[in-house]
Design a protein around this motif. Structure first.
Motif, short mmCIF file in Angstrom:
data_model
loop_
_atom_site.label_atom_id
_atom_site.label_comp_id
_atom_site.label_asym_id
_atom_site.label_seq_id
_atom_site.Cartn_x
_atom_site.Cartn_y
_atom_site.Cartn_z
N UNK A 23 0.92 -1.25 -0.06
CA UNK A 23 0.02 0.00 -0.14
C UNK A 23 0.86 1.27 0.02
N UNK A 24 2.14 1.23 0.74
CA UNK A 24 2.83 2.54 1.03
C UNK A 24 3.61 2.55 -0.46
N UNK A 25 3.85 1.67 -1.36
CA UNK A 25 4.48 1.78 -2.51
C UNK A 25 3.56 2.36 -3.63
N UNK A 26 2.32 1.66 -3.53
CA UNK A 26 1.03 2.32 -4.57
C UNK A 26 0.90 3.76 -4.29
N UNK A 27 1.00 3.96 -3.36
CA UNK A 27 0.43 5.39 -2.67
C UNK A 27 1.64 6.44 -3.16
N UNK A 28 3.07 5.82 -3.04
CA UNK A 28 4.08 6.67 -3.43
C UNK A 28 4.05 6.68 -4.79
N UNK A 29 3.79 5.81 -5.49
CA UNK A 29 4.09 5.79 -7.07
C UNK A 29 2.94 6.72 -7.68
N UNK A 30 1.79 6.61 -7.11
CA UNK A 30 0.52 7.47 -7.38
C UNK A 30 1.03 9.01 -7.32
N UNK A 31 1.55 9.39 -6.25
CA UNK A 31 1.83 10.75 -5.92
C UNK A 31 3.12 11.15 -6.83
N UNK A 32 4.17 10.05 -6.89
CA UNK A 32 5.26 10.41 -7.91
C UNK A 32 4.66 10.90 -9.21
N UNK A 33 3.70 9.96 -9.75
CA UNK A 33 3.48 10.14 -11.16
C UNK A 33 2.48 11.18 -11.44
N UNK A 34 1.64 11.45 -10.31
CA UNK A 34 0.66 12.46 -10.41
C UNK A 34 0.47 13.30 -9.07
N UNK A 35 1.48 14.08 -8.95
CA UNK A 35 1.63 15.09 -7.73
C UNK A 35 0.36 15.85 -7.27
N UNK A 36 -0.52 16.13 -8.21
CA UNK A 36 -1.69 16.83 -7.84
C UNK A 36 -2.86 15.86 -7.30
N UNK A 37 -2.52 14.55 -7.50
CA UNK A 37 -3.66 13.76 -6.93
C UNK A 37 -4.08 13.73 -5.32
N UNK A 38 -5.48 13.91 -5.07
CA UNK A 38 -5.83 14.03 -3.67
C UNK A 38 -6.16 12.65 -3.15
N UNK A 39 -5.89 12.42 -1.90
CA UNK A 39 -6.53 11.24 -1.01
C UNK A 39 -7.66 11.52 -0.17
N UNK A 40 -8.37 10.46 -0.49
CA UNK A 40 -9.58 10.40 0.53
C UNK A 40 -9.93 9.11 0.88
N UNK A 41 -10.98 8.78 1.37
CA UNK A 41 -11.61 7.56 1.84
C UNK A 41 -12.91 7.26 0.91
N UNK A 42 -13.24 6.45 0.26
CA UNK A 42 -14.54 6.11 -0.34
C UNK A 42 -14.73 4.53 -0.35
N UNK A 43 -15.68 4.19 0.08
CA UNK A 43 -16.24 2.60 0.04
C UNK A 43 -15.32 2.12 1.13
N UNK A 44 -14.76 2.83 2.15
CA UNK A 44 -14.07 2.46 3.26
C UNK A 44 -12.66 1.86 2.85
#
Length: 201
Positions: A23-44
């Motif tokens: 999960x940490x890896x996926x999170x890091x890759x999303x922000x590396x590739x798309x710095x403007x991506x926002x985090x939230x919680x949907x569907x738990x």
């Protein structure tokens, strides 16, 4: 990079030990590739958005993780879609080895971000219609002896007919099947569907 969401931190922290680095890896890759991506919680589960549109989500289960793009067109060029194996498009992820290399994964994330920004709607694969349900002989015999129930059953759309057929045929014991059959005929004689208790008036 956008501000991390503490709820995502908490989600990762409470996940199984094998899942945290994934999960940490996926999170890091999303922000590396798309710095403007926002985090939230949907569907738990952790979800990432861009320009207010869903980009991707990830989840941890007891024995695997899942990750997928909202628009399934993203990532298809990088090894196909394993969505039939688990939620998301990468199948059952049990280690970092189950994910594409960083460069390839980030390219897929950027593609997904562009699709989200362009407003392209999510592509859903058409599901093949189920074949018509075949009523068993004991149900047909019981219906023929009760004209009101027969009329109700005949007027039902295929889905409501299937509800009754499956309820009866899935009984594991003969006594249970007989009881369900009698109840089904009684309800249908009153014009009721199998799930009439839960249907809005």
């Amino acid at each position: 990079m956008s501000t991390p969401d503490s709820r995502v931190d908490a989600y990762i922290a409470k996940s199984a030990e094998f899942a945290r680095p994934i999960l940490e890896h996926l999170r890091a890759q999303i922000h590396a590739a798309c710095p403007e991506a926002e985090e939230t919680i949907k569907w738990s589960m952790p979800c990432f958005t861009v320009d207010g549109r869903i980009l991707a989500n990830m989840a941890a289960f007891k024995a695997h993780c899942a990750f997928g793009f909202w628009n399934r067109e993203a990532g298809k060029d990088g090894g196909g879609d394993k969505g039939g194996e688990a939620m998301g498009q990468y199948g059952r992820i049990t280690s970092l080895k189950d994910l594409p290399p960083k460069k390839e994964l980030q390219a897929q994330i950027r593609q997904a971000a562009e699709l989200a920004k362009s407003g392209v709607t999510r592509v859903r694969e058409a599901k093949a219609p189920k074949p018509p349900a075949v009523a068993p002989e004991d149900l047909l015999t019981a219906l023929s002896a009760n004209p009101a129930a027969q009329a109700t059953f005949d007027a039902f759309p295929p889905g409501k007919q299937r509800d009754y057929i499956e309820w009866i045929t899935e009984a594991k014991q003969a006594a249970t099947r007989e009881k369900r059959l009698a109840q089904a005929v009684e309800w249908m004689a009153e014009g009721k569907s199998r799930n009439w208790k839960y249907e809005k008036c």
